[in-house]
Scaffold this motif. Sequence first.
Motif, mmCIF file in Angstrom:
data_model
loop_
_atom_site.group_PDB
_atom_site.id
_atom_site.type_symbol
_atom_site.label_atom_id
_atom_site.label_comp_id
_atom_site.label_asym_id
_atom_site.label_seq_id
_atom_site.Cartn_x
_atom_site.Cartn_y
_atom_site.Cartn_z
ATOM 1 N N ALA A 291 0.813 -1.219 0.000
ATOM 2 C CA ALA A 291 0.000 0.000 0.000
ATOM 3 C C ALA A 291 0.849 1.273 0.000
ATOM 4 O O ALA A 291 0.592 2.191 -0.791
ATOM 5 N N ASN A 292 1.858 1.344 0.870
ATOM 6 C CA ASN A 292 2.698 2.545 0.923
ATOM 7 C C ASN A 292 3.507 2.726 -0.352
ATOM 8 O O ASN A 292 3.617 3.829 -0.881
ATOM 9 N N GLN A 293 4.076 1.660 -0.858
ATOM 10 C CA GLN A 293 4.848 1.736 -2.096
ATOM 11 C C GLN A 293 3.951 2.160 -3.254
ATOM 12 O O GLN A 293 4.346 2.963 -4.094
ATOM 13 N N ILE B 139 11.492 3.356 0.769
ATOM 14 C CA ILE B 139 10.390 2.944 -0.103
ATOM 15 C C ILE B 139 10.794 3.088 -1.560
ATOM 16 O O ILE B 139 10.531 2.196 -2.376
ATOM 17 N N ILE B 140 11.458 4.185 -1.900
ATOM 18 C CA ILE B 140 11.933 4.406 -3.271
ATOM 19 C C ILE B 140 12.906 3.301 -3.668
ATOM 20 O O ILE B 140 12.836 2.757 -4.775
ATOM 21 N N GLU B 141 13.823 2.943 -2.780
ATOM 22 C CA GLU B 141 14.799 1.888 -3.071
ATOM 23 C C GLU B 141 14.104 0.549 -3.329
ATOM 24 O O GLU B 141 14.485 -0.187 -4.235
ATOM 25 N N SER B 142 13.079 0.232 -2.550
ATOM 26 C CA SER B 142 12.380 -1.039 -2.748
ATOM 27 C C SER B 142 11.605 -1.047 -4.067
ATOM 28 O O SER B 142 11.543 -2.073 -4.745
ATOM 29 N N ILE B 143 11.039 0.086 -4.456
ATOM 30 C CA ILE B 143 10.352 0.173 -5.753
ATOM 31 C C ILE B 143 11.365 0.015 -6.880
ATOM 32 O O ILE B 143 11.131 -0.710 -7.857
#
Length: 105
Positions: A19-21, A51-55
Amino acid sequence: MATYSITPDFDALALGLDANQSKVYQQLCTRRQCTSAELIQRCHIHNPHAIIESINLRLKALHSEWLILASNPRAPLSGPTQSMRVPLAYYRLRKTVAISRPERT
């Protein structure tokens, strides 16, 4: 601020984002550029850089032509306002593959 329509090769559902991503990804698809402060305020998240890194990891795993570019965070300043005392980074969803142009003859 103007709203843009960026259409990357994968949507949030195809990337399998939580949800956050998903909120962050959609925000970057509709805005040309976002700051970490804007993402925290609009998406109600903490630690936007993680979050940006995980995306980006998911985009790379699917060999996407798109990535989220991140600036180095601005160091907090000792200014008169609270906004100057907060570290700030800029994020932009951008196509990384060069667009081929026809050769001139």
